[in-house]
Design a protein around this motif. Structure first.
Motif, PDB file in Angstrom:
ATOM      1  N   UNK A   1       0.681  -1.175   0.216  1.00  0.00           N
ATOM      2  CA  UNK A   1       0.025   0.127   0.127  1.00  0.00           C
ATOM      3  C   UNK A   1       0.988   1.242  -0.004  1.00  0.00           C
ATOM      4  N   UNK A   2       2.216   1.210   0.603  1.00  0.00           N
ATOM      5  CA  UNK A   2       2.964   2.537   0.475  1.00  0.00           C
ATOM      6  C   UNK A   2       3.380   2.864  -0.783  1.00  0.00           C
ATOM      7  N   UNK A   3       3.680   1.823  -1.524  1.00  0.00           N
ATOM      8  CA  UNK A   3       4.232   1.871  -3.121  1.00  0.00           C
ATOM      9  C   UNK A   3       2.841   2.524  -3.804  1.00  0.00           C
ATOM     10  N   UNK A   4       1.690   2.017  -3.414  1.00  0.00           N
ATOM     11  CA  UNK A   4       0.475   2.430  -4.171  1.00  0.00           C
ATOM     12  C   UNK A   4       0.398   3.905  -3.963  1.00  0.00           C
ATOM     13  N   UNK A   5       0.425   4.442  -2.552  1.00  0.00           N
ATOM     14  CA  UNK A   5       0.376   5.593  -2.204  1.00  0.00           C
ATOM     15  C   UNK A   5       1.254   6.599  -2.642  1.00  0.00           C
ATOM     16  N   UNK A   6       2.529   6.064  -2.932  1.00  0.00           N
ATOM     17  CA  UNK A   6       3.623   7.029  -3.404  1.00  0.00           C
ATOM     18  C   UNK A   6       3.253   7.079  -4.898  1.00  0.00           C
ATOM     19  N   UNK A   7       2.707   5.817  -5.571  1.00  0.00           N
ATOM     20  CA  UNK A   7       2.477   5.938  -7.097  1.00  0.00           C
ATOM     21  C   UNK A   7       1.481   6.808  -7.415  1.00  0.00           C
ATOM     22  N   UNK A   8       0.442   7.038  -6.734  1.00  0.00           N
ATOM     23  CA  UNK A   8      -0.632   8.007  -6.747  1.00  0.00           C
ATOM     24  C   UNK A   8      -0.153   9.421  -6.849  1.00  0.00           C
ATOM     25  N   UNK A   9       1.162   9.709  -6.328  1.00  0.00           N
ATOM     26  CA  UNK A   9       1.723  11.079  -6.409  1.00  0.00           C
ATOM     27  C   UNK A   9       2.500  11.525  -7.706  1.00  0.00           C
ATOM     28  N   UNK A  10       3.235  10.095  -7.812  1.00  0.00           N
ATOM     29  CA  UNK A  10       4.142  10.384  -8.777  1.00  0.00           C
ATOM     30  C   UNK A  10       3.641  10.145 -10.452  1.00  0.00           C
ATOM     31  N   UNK A  11       2.560   9.060 -10.576  1.00  0.00           N
ATOM     32  CA  UNK A  11       1.949   8.690 -11.651  1.00  0.00           C
ATOM     33  C   UNK A  11       0.827   9.118 -11.919  1.00  0.00           C
ATOM     34  N   UNK A  12      -0.114   9.726 -10.889  1.00  0.00           N
ATOM     35  CA  UNK A  12      -1.443   9.969 -11.269  1.00  0.00           C
ATOM     36  C   UNK A  12      -2.098   8.809 -10.983  1.00  0.00           C
ATOM     37  N   UNK A  13      -3.576   8.838 -10.710  1.00  0.00           N
ATOM     38  CA  UNK A  13      -4.528   7.549 -10.417  1.00  0.00           C
ATOM     39  C   UNK A  13      -4.485   6.629 -11.608  1.00  0.00           C
ATOM     40  N   UNK A  14      -4.429   7.147 -12.847  1.00  0.00           N
ATOM     41  CA  UNK A  14      -4.769   6.123 -13.954  1.00  0.00           C
ATOM     42  C   UNK A  14      -3.586   5.161 -14.345  1.00  0.00           C
ATOM     43  N   UNK A  15      -2.157   5.611 -14.303  1.00  0.00           N
ATOM     44  CA  UNK A  15      -1.017   5.085 -14.350  1.00  0.00           C
ATOM     45  C   UNK A  15      -0.604   4.126 -13.039  1.00  0.00           C
ATOM     46  N   UNK A  16      -1.046   4.818 -12.017  1.00  0.00           N
ATOM     47  CA  UNK A  16      -0.722   4.206 -10.610  1.00  0.00           C
ATOM     48  C   UNK A  16      -1.607   3.053 -10.594  1.00  0.00           C
ATOM     49  N   UNK A  17      -2.645   2.953 -11.036  1.00  0.00           N
ATOM     50  CA  UNK A  17      -3.684   1.767 -11.120  1.00  0.00           C
ATOM     51  C   UNK A  17      -3.279   0.753 -12.024  1.00  0.00           C
TER      52      UNK A  17
END
Length: 188
Positions: free
Chosen positions: A48-64
């Protein structure tokens, strides 16, 4: 005539960087998610930490997308899930609901992180996304393990709340800093 071509070249370059960064975040998930601490039927992991971080770095679409690629890698059997496991059995086991719960968590929390710049609203969105993940995961755990809700909450939710709050705060602190550096470098 040359302006659209320059714009197209820039867009292709940006897209290539974003897709590469998406792949990088998938790799980070594959590396960090298996490193887990078994504290009961649901292990403590950094997924979940990587997902939280990905949301900031990639935006929700690419993080998903990044998380879905990780999920597919695990489902085909590569040992990228917690405890260096993989395969469909993990999804059907007691933690399967949490693995699936990360998808709506990423989407809903990510949309709010992108839409609202207010840090408190972002925090609430990340917490709400985590609650959704907890809900799906705990419901599946109760079904799969034939457990009562109170026992499942004691095993699968309450021990994780302090750590997950710390992960949210850490992602909120470093995510925007890394994103800003990526923007300055022309990557994001």
């Amino acid at each position: 005539m040359s302006t659209p071509q320059v714009h197209t070249t820039y867009t292709k370059k940006s897209t290539a960087y974003l897709l590469s960064f998406c792949a990088l975040m998938t790799a980070v998930t594959c590396i960090l998610a298996p490193l887990s601490i078994p504290i009961g039927p649901v292990p403590l992991s950094l997924t979940n930490f990587v997902i939280y971080l990905s949301l900031y770095l990639l935006g929700w679409k690419l993080a998903t997308v990044s998380y879905l690629i990780y999920l597919l890698i695990g489902l085909i059997g590569l040992p990228v899930f917690s405890g260096f496991t993989g395969g469909i059995g993990k999804l059907l086991g007691p933690t399967g609901g949490y693995i699936i719960g990360f998808i709506p968590m990423a989407i809903l929390a990510g949309i709010a992180v992108e839409k609202y710049k207010n840090r408190f609203v972002q925090f609430l969105a990340l917490v709400l996304g985590t609650i959704i993940c907890y809900t799906l995961g705990t419901a599946w755990f109760c079904i799969e393990a034939q457990s009562h809700l109170s026992a499942a909450l004691g095993l699968c939710v309450f021990p994780f709340i302090p750590g997950d709050l710390c992960k949210i705060i850490l992602a909120m602190l470093i995510g925007p800093i890394i994103r800003k550096r990526l923007q300055l470098a022309g990557i994001r």
